[in-house]
Scaffold this active site. Structure first.
Site, PDB file in Angstrom:
ATOM      1  N   GLY A 134       1.987   5.016   1.056  1.00 30.62           N
ATOM      2  CA  GLY A 134       1.817   5.865   2.246  1.00 30.62           C
ATOM      3  C   GLY A 134       1.429   5.065   3.471  1.00 30.62           C
ATOM      4  O   GLY A 134       0.914   5.599   4.443  1.00 30.62           O
ATOM      5  N   ALA A 156      10.445   3.589  -0.935  1.00 31.35           N
ATOM      6  CA  ALA A 156      11.836   3.100  -0.913  1.00 31.35           C
ATOM      7  C   ALA A 156      11.989   1.875  -1.802  1.00 31.35           C
ATOM      8  O   ALA A 156      12.974   1.747  -2.535  1.00 31.35           O
ATOM      9  CB  ALA A 156      12.244   2.767   0.523  1.00 31.35           C
ATOM     10  N   ALA A 157      11.010   0.975  -1.770  1.00 28.34           N
ATOM     11  CA  ALA A 157      11.084  -0.228  -2.615  1.00 28.34           C
ATOM     12  C   ALA A 157      11.026   0.176  -4.087  1.00 28.34           C
ATOM     13  O   ALA A 157      11.748  -0.384  -4.916  1.00 28.34           O
ATOM     14  CB  ALA A 157       9.945  -1.186  -2.271  1.00 28.34           C
ATOM     15  N   ASP A 182      14.947   3.147   5.385  1.00 25.72           N
ATOM     16  CA  ASP A 182      13.965   2.487   4.511  1.00 25.72           C
ATOM     17  C   ASP A 182      14.630   1.889   3.274  1.00 25.72           C
ATOM     18  O   ASP A 182      14.536   0.691   3.029  1.00 25.72           O
ATOM     19  CB  ASP A 182      12.887   3.488   4.054  1.00 25.72           C
ATOM     20  CG  ASP A 182      11.897   3.833   5.156  1.00 25.72           C
ATOM     21  OD1 ASP A 182      12.166   3.490   6.318  1.00 25.72           O
ATOM     22  OD2 ASP A 182      10.863   4.446   4.848  1.00 25.72           O
ATOM     23  N   PRO A 223       0.842  -1.204   0.000  1.00 25.47           N
ATOM     24  CA  PRO A 223       0.000   0.000   0.000  1.00 25.47           C
ATOM     25  C   PRO A 223       0.878   1.255   0.000  1.00 25.47           C
ATOM     26  O   PRO A 223       1.949   1.252   0.619  1.00 25.47           O
ATOM     27  CB  PRO A 223      -0.786  -0.109   1.316  1.00 25.47           C
ATOM     28  CG  PRO A 223       0.030  -1.006   2.182  1.00 25.47           C
ATOM     29  CD  PRO A 223       0.811  -1.922   1.270  1.00 25.47           C
ATOM     30  N   GLY A 230       3.481   3.063   5.360  1.00 28.47           N
ATOM     31  CA  GLY A 230       4.563   2.740   6.293  1.00 28.47           C
ATOM     32  C   GLY A 230       5.238   1.416   5.984  1.00 28.47           C
ATOM     33  O   GLY A 230       5.995   0.900   6.800  1.00 28.47           O
ATOM     34  N   LEU A 231       4.976   0.844   4.805  1.00 26.04           N
ATOM     35  CA  LEU A 231       5.603  -0.436   4.460  1.00 26.04           C
ATOM     36  C   LEU A 231       6.703  -0.268   3.412  1.00 26.04           C
ATOM     37  O   LEU A 231       7.114  -1.220   2.756  1.00 26.04           O
ATOM     38  CB  LEU A 231       4.540  -1.442   3.986  1.00 26.04           C
ATOM     39  CG  LEU A 231       3.423  -1.736   5.003  1.00 26.04           C
ATOM     40  CD1 LEU A 231       2.485  -2.806   4.478  1.00 26.04           C
ATOM     41  CD2 LEU A 231       3.978  -2.157   6.357  1.00 26.04           C
ATOM     42  N   GLY A 232       7.155   0.959   3.246  1.00 30.26           N
ATOM     43  CA  GLY A 232       8.326   1.196   2.404  1.00 30.26           C
ATOM     44  C   GLY A 232       8.039   1.206   0.912  1.00 30.26           C
ATOM     45  O   GLY A 232       8.937   0.899   0.115  1.00 30.26           O
ATOM     46  N   SER A 233       6.816   1.587   0.514  1.00 33.58           N
ATOM     47  CA  SER A 233       6.505   1.531  -0.926  1.00 33.58           C
ATOM     48  C   SER A 233       7.406   2.465  -1.728  1.00 33.58           C
ATOM     49  O   SER A 233       7.890   2.098  -2.796  1.00 33.58           O
ATOM     50  CB  SER A 233       5.035   1.854  -1.180  1.00 33.58           C
ATOM     51  OG  SER A 233       4.724   3.147  -0.712  1.00 33.58           O
TER      52      SER A 233
END
Ligand code: PMV
Length: 298
Positions: free
Chosen positions: A85, A92-93, A134, A83, A87-90
């Site tokens: 925004g 940065a990934a 991140d 998802p 907080g799972l590093g979208s």
């Protein structure tokens, strides 16, 4: 010419916010991530899901990453399992996956330090002055103990026992920069009050790395609980995150906390019996899924 790039998302197990002040953070790659497919082109065009393609910074980031590898353009298609925004590093990934794809298009191999550097340029465009935890975690994979520099120090943490982590989303978007600025203001105005809390968050991350190495998951869970209380005190939680944490603990989690900047985004719970924890979080109205941290796929 075409190329592909992939990078996993990330979660911060312990030490978010403290890492901005130079303390350690313990972070882990997620099994899910972002994939990009590139075809050589005159200029950059970006389409797909998982990145806000209408945000002009995405194109600027692509051009900057391209410039780092002497590539002036590519048609980029993005697919993401994360998802945005959340907080799972979208972001940065995406940055690491794109840097990997662009490096491959340029025929460069074995250039991970340059990939991390290029991804960090993109992260700065998205988040102002991020610590770098991140994109470093997304690039290195596994579990890392990160200290921002200079010089940046990154230790890969060996995982004695994969961690059964329930990842729950509030569904509420938030701004990392705003949450970071809020705590920075508190620390600046009353250092004697806030610095010890921030230092304790960093100490928990450092000690948590030892728990991960020993497979001491009950001890790690207790650190999650303490970290969540400290982060709440620092003003970076919100009612939705507190509700998830509360429900997860009552359903048997060994510990639970917000992850990342807070104010929305995601929470994590350490749950050797994840079924009831996931059910309880969903019954409270939030999305939740199980992620094995430190397994072969992360
Ligand atoms: O919002 P996230 O999940 O990308 O986490 C940011 C982590 C912080 O420590 C709050 C900020 C940073 O730059 O490290």
């Amino acid at each position: 010419m075409s190329a592909v790039g992939f990078a996993p998302g990330k979660i911060i197990l312990l030490g978010e916010h403290a890492v901005v002040f130079g303390h350690p953070a313990l972070a882990a790659a997620l099994p899910q991530g972002v994939r990009v497919e590139l075809d050589a082109a005159q200029s950059f065009e970006i389409s797909g899901v998982g990145v806000p393609v209408d945000d002009p910074r995405v194109l600027v980031a692509a051009r900057e990453i391209g410039a780092a590898f002497g590539i002036t353009g590519a048609r980029v298609r993005v697919t993401s399992e994360l998802p945005t925004g959340g907080g799972l590093g979208s972001s940065a990934a995406f940055a690491v996956a794109l840097a990997r794809g662009v490096a491959a298009l340029a025929g460069r191999v074995g250039c991970e330090p340059e990939i991390e550097e290029a991804a960090f340029i993109a992260e700065r465009l998205f988040h102002g002055r991020p610590s770098g935890v991140d994109h470093t975690t997304c690039a290195r994979g596994g579990v890392v103990l990160f200290r921002k520099g200079p010089p940046t120090r990154v230790e890969q943490v060996s995982v004695a026992r994969s961690l059964p982590l329930v990842v729950a989303s509030t569904g509420k978007a938030r701004s990392t920069a705003t949450k970071v600025a809020g705590l920075a203001r508190l620390v600046e105005e009353a250092p004697a009050r806030w610095e010890p809390l921030v230092a304790r968050l960093g100490a928990l991350a450092e000690a948590g790395a030892k728990d991960v190495e020993r497979g001491a998951i009950a001890a790690l869970g207790a650190k999650f609980d303490e970290a969540h209380a400290l982060l709440s005190e620092c003003g970076v939680s919100c009612p939705e995150l507190d509700a998830i944490v509360d429900v997860a603990r009552k359903a048997g989690a060994l510990g639970a906390k917000l992850t990342g900047a807070g104010g929305g985004g995601a929470a994590i719970a350490l749950a050797p019996e994840p079924g009831p924890v996931i059910e309880a979080i969903r019954a409270a109205g939030f999305a939740a899924h199980l992620a094995w941290i430190g397994s072969e796929t992360a």
